[in-house]
Structures are given as C-alpha cells and as structure tokens.
Design a protein around this motif. Sequence first.
Motif, PDB file in Angstrom:
ATOM      1  N   PRO A  22       0.784  -1.237   0.000  1.00 45.34           N
ATOM      2  CA  PRO A  22       0.000   0.000   0.000  1.00 45.34           C
ATOM      3  C   PRO A  22       0.813   1.282   0.000  1.00 45.34           C
ATOM      4  N   LEU A  23       2.085   1.236   0.418  1.00 46.21           N
ATOM      5  CA  LEU A  23       2.884   2.455   0.513  1.00 46.21           C
ATOM      6  C   LEU A  23       4.335   2.182   0.147  1.00 46.21           C
ATOM      7  N   LEU A  24       4.947   3.164  -0.512  1.00 43.46           N
ATOM      8  CA  LEU A  24       6.389   3.144  -0.770  1.00 43.46           C
ATOM      9  C   LEU A  24       6.997   4.401  -0.164  1.00 43.46           C
ATOM     10  N   LEU A  25       8.031   4.223   0.640  1.00 41.87           N
ATOM     11  CA  LEU A  25       8.728   5.320   1.313  1.00 41.87           C
ATOM     12  C   LEU A  25      10.167   5.397   0.832  1.00 41.87           C
ATOM     13  N   ILE A  26      10.641   6.617   0.590  1.00 39.68           N
ATOM     14  CA  ILE A  26      12.042   6.861   0.248  1.00 39.68           C
ATOM     15  C   ILE A  26      12.500   8.093   1.022  1.00 39.68           C
ATOM     16  N   SER A  27      13.732   8.077   1.496  1.00 42.09           N
ATOM     17  CA  SER A  27      14.256   9.276   2.157  1.00 42.09           C
ATOM     18  C   SER A  27      14.856  10.217   1.116  1.00 42.09           C
ATOM     19  N   GLN A  28      14.739  11.510   1.383  1.00 41.90           N
ATOM     20  CA  GLN A  28      15.321  12.503   0.493  1.00 41.90           C
ATOM     21  C   GLN A  28      16.834  12.329   0.422  1.00 41.90           C
ATOM     22  N   ALA A  29      17.445  11.918   1.536  1.00 38.30           N
ATOM     23  CA  ALA A  29      18.897  11.737   1.561  1.00 38.30           C
ATOM     24  C   ALA A  29      19.332  10.623   0.611  1.00 38.30           C
ATOM     25  N   SER A  30      18.498   9.600   0.444  1.00 39.68           N
ATOM     26  CA  SER A  30      18.847   8.514  -0.478  1.00 39.68           C
ATOM     27  C   SER A  30      18.879   9.008  -1.910  1.00 39.68           C
ATOM     28  N   LEU A  31      17.888   9.837  -2.278  1.00 44.69           N
ATOM     29  CA  LEU A  31      17.908  10.416  -3.623  1.00 44.69           C
ATOM     30  C   LEU A  31      19.093  11.352  -3.785  1.00 44.69           C
TER      31      LEU A  31
ATOM     32  N   ASN B 129      21.936  11.236  -6.647  1.00 40.32           N
ATOM     33  CA  ASN B 129      22.209  12.380  -7.528  1.00 40.32           C
ATOM     34  C   ASN B 129      23.664  12.835  -7.460  1.00 40.32           C
ATOM     35  N   SER B 130      24.313  12.592  -6.323  1.00 46.31           N
ATOM     36  CA  SER B 130      25.734  12.943  -6.217  1.00 46.31           C
ATOM     37  C   SER B 130      26.598  12.078  -7.126  1.00 46.31           C
ATOM     38  N   ARG B 131      26.040  10.965  -7.597  1.00 46.82           N
ATOM     39  CA  ARG B 131      26.766  10.036  -8.471  1.00 46.82           C
ATOM     40  C   ARG B 131      26.375  10.184  -9.939  1.00 46.82           C
ATOM     41  N   LEU B 132      25.382  11.042 -10.217  1.00 46.07           N
ATOM     42  CA  LEU B 132      24.895  11.220 -11.580  1.00 46.07           C
ATOM     43  C   LEU B 132      25.374  12.546 -12.158  1.00 46.07           C
ATOM     44  N   SER B 133      25.638  12.576 -13.444  1.00 43.11           N
ATOM     45  CA  SER B 133      26.011  13.834 -14.085  1.00 43.11           C
ATOM     46  C   SER B 133      24.794  14.743 -14.248  1.00 43.11           C
ATOM     47  N   ASN B 134      23.600  14.137 -14.377  1.00 42.34           N
ATOM     48  CA  ASN B 134      22.360  14.900 -14.476  1.00 42.34           C
ATOM     49  C   ASN B 134      21.420  14.441 -13.369  1.00 42.34           C
ATOM     50  N   PRO B 135      21.260  15.225 -12.301  1.00 44.28           N
ATOM     51  CA  PRO B 135      20.393  14.818 -11.193  1.00 44.28           C
ATOM     52  C   PRO B 135      18.958  14.574 -11.651  1.00 44.28           C
TER      53      PRO B 135
ATOM     54  N   PRO C 104      18.976   4.811 -19.487  1.00 44.85           N
ATOM     55  CA  PRO C 104      19.392   3.617 -18.747  1.00 44.85           C
ATOM     56  C   PRO C 104      20.596   3.829 -17.848  1.00 44.85           C
ATOM     57  N   HIS C 105      21.271   4.978 -17.992  1.00 43.89           N
ATOM     58  CA  HIS C 105      22.446   5.256 -17.157  1.00 43.89           C
ATOM     59  C   HIS C 105      22.084   5.241 -15.676  1.00 43.89           C
ATOM     60  N   ILE C 106      20.872   5.682 -15.344  1.00 39.91           N
ATOM     61  CA  ILE C 106      20.457   5.753 -13.936  1.00 39.91           C
ATOM     62  C   ILE C 106      20.475   4.371 -13.306  1.00 39.91           C
ATOM     63  N   ASN C 107      19.885   3.402 -13.965  1.00 40.99           N
ATOM     64  CA  ASN C 107      19.860   2.049 -13.405  1.00 40.99           C
ATOM     65  C   ASN C 107      21.252   1.436 -13.364  1.00 40.99           C
TER      66      ASN C 107
ATOM     67  N   LEU D 223      22.825   2.862 -10.231  1.00 39.85           N
ATOM     68  CA  LEU D 223      22.229   2.215  -9.059  1.00 39.85           C
ATOM     69  C   LEU D 223      22.756   0.794  -8.881  1.00 39.85           C
ATOM     70  N   ALA D 224      22.931   0.098  -9.973  1.00 38.68           N
ATOM     71  CA  ALA D 224      23.375  -1.300  -9.895  1.00 38.68           C
ATOM     72  C   ALA D 224      24.768  -1.426  -9.288  1.00 38.68           C
ATOM     73  N   ARG D 225      25.560  -0.371  -9.365  1.00 43.08           N
ATOM     74  CA  ARG D 225      26.923  -0.441  -8.838  1.00 43.08           C
ATOM     75  C   ARG D 225      26.950  -0.522  -7.319  1.00 43.08           C
ATOM     76  N   TYR D 226      25.910   0.028  -6.661  1.00 44.61           N
ATOM     77  CA  TYR D 226      25.979   0.056  -5.203  1.00 44.61           C
ATOM     78  C   TYR D 226      24.671  -0.299  -4.506  1.00 44.61           C
ATOM     79  N   ARG D 227      23.619  -0.580  -5.287  1.00 46.09           N
ATOM     80  CA  ARG D 227      22.335  -0.915  -4.677  1.00 46.09           C
ATOM     81  C   ARG D 227      21.804  -2.271  -5.158  1.00 46.09           C
ATOM     82  N   ARG D 228      22.682  -3.118  -5.674  1.00 44.23           N
ATOM     83  CA  ARG D 228      22.260  -4.430  -6.150  1.00 44.23           C
ATOM     84  C   ARG D 228      22.335  -5.444  -5.007  1.00 44.23           C
ATOM     85  N   VAL D 229      21.229  -6.142  -4.778  1.00 46.83           N
ATOM     86  CA  VAL D 229      21.152  -7.177  -3.752  1.00 46.83           C
ATOM     87  C   VAL D 229      20.508  -8.407  -4.379  1.00 46.83           C
ATOM     88  N   ASN D 230      21.262  -9.514  -4.372  1.00 47.61           N
ATOM     89  CA  ASN D 230      20.753 -10.762  -4.964  1.00 47.61           C
ATOM     90  C   ASN D 230      20.224 -10.556  -6.381  1.00 47.61           C
TER      91      ASN D 230
END
Length: 264
Positions: A147-156, A160-166, A222-225, A228-235
Amino acid sequence: MRLSGISIYPVKSCAGIALERVVLDHFGPAGDRRWLVVDERRRFVSQREQARLALIRVEQRPGGISLTASGDSIDVDIPPADAPEIRVTVWEDSVRALLADRDTADWLSAQLGLPCRLVYMPDNCQRLVDGRYASEGETVSFADGFPLLLISQASLNDLNSRLSNPVPMNRFRPNLVVSGCEPFAEDNWRRIRIGAVEFDVAKPCSRCVIPSIDQATAGRDPHINRVLARYRRVNGQIMFGQNLLYQRTGQLALGDSVEVLAKR
C-alpha cells in the motif's frame, strides 16, 4: 525526521499528484492506484511497456477523475456498482474490477496506440498483500504489491551525487518522502511512526526500468539504473526505497514527525 513529501497515483503508471495531507484507508493512501489500464488480455499495462503513460496527467474531481494528454482531456466517472465487472491481472493476482465507459477506452487507446480499457477497483474488492510479509490480512489497491512506498530525500541526494544529471524524486514514484535522516537509513528500519500512525517496514522495493523513464518526457536514460546497480544491487536486484504496511487507518500530513520504533 519529518514527512516532506506525499504523493498518490490515481491511475497506475500515470502521472502522480502531490498532496499536503492524505487519509489512509484499507487500500493505501485514499485514491492511490484505484484505476488501472488493461490490455486486450485484461492484463495490467504499466510504464514498463508503455512509457507514454507518464505523460497522462490525472486530476481528482467529485465522482471521478480527469485525464489530460497531448492537449486533450476527458472526464471519467467512477463506474456505478452495476457497471460491467471483469477480472484483471496484476502480476500474479486476479482482481475484480469495474469497466469505465467506452469513450474512455477509445481516448486511452488513441493516446497509447494500443487497444486498452480503464478499470476501477470497487470499494468491496479485497486484494491481499503477499502473506510472506503481511501478518494481519492487509490489503492493497492496484499498486505492485504494497500500500505504501517510502524513500528518504537523503537517499535520492546520494544517488544524484553520483549522476552527471540529477533526477527528481518522481522517477521512483514514492508515496512518502522523509527528510532529516542519513542516506538509506530506511534500509535499517523495521517499525516506524509517522504522526500518529505506525507502520511495518515490510521489505525493500526492487526496481525495474521505470526509474530510467523521464516522467516529463517519457524518454529513457538507462544510465540511472546502471549507476544504481553499482551500489544498490542485492541478490541480482536493484533496491531503492521501502514498502510499508499498516493495520490502523489514519491521516498523514506534511511536516509530521517520523520516529523509528524498531530497527533491523
């Protein structure tokens, strides 16, 4: 920590609506993903296959919604209780739904370039959350699974600190955004309270292609994913955000305090 963002998505995969406050009902945030686009096989259609869904703007109005795209709009009424009922498929779930009128079907089909219908989840529908995570018979709308998805602003901000275009938060289509914590602090939460409502943090959200879709243009990056895959990939899956469950309804408002009641 504070609740700094609230959004609902009345039609699954169409544009979202930012709110200042929201009531939680037994489906999730009131009005969230109660409408669904289905194809000729009565299977759900999402941005995964039809990125142009992002360009359909939705407004709530008394008794229904308004859809706007390509300079054209249509008002859609909530189908009456005696409207034609069909079974639709959302992932592995077969769900009861009421058909919206044929004019809406024609309008959507023209916008997306494929035959489709719009359906509505009636108030008496019961779609159960996966029993591996829901212990109290919690239910959900046409959302992917929770029913709900939560994300922290700090995670975004960290991404964005790792992307050339936030990128904006709407790439990830959360319902709730929390500010005032460290990046990915939400990964370690097990139970939280927002305002007066308590939530179980059920599981991380595995991400598909949708974060790569610009919600303003429907273009893909596709650069965004890949980042993300470099540091947020689990299983083998990219994880970003947390799915929430709750047992008691209530109301949330921007600025509500967020308290961690238990950690993993």
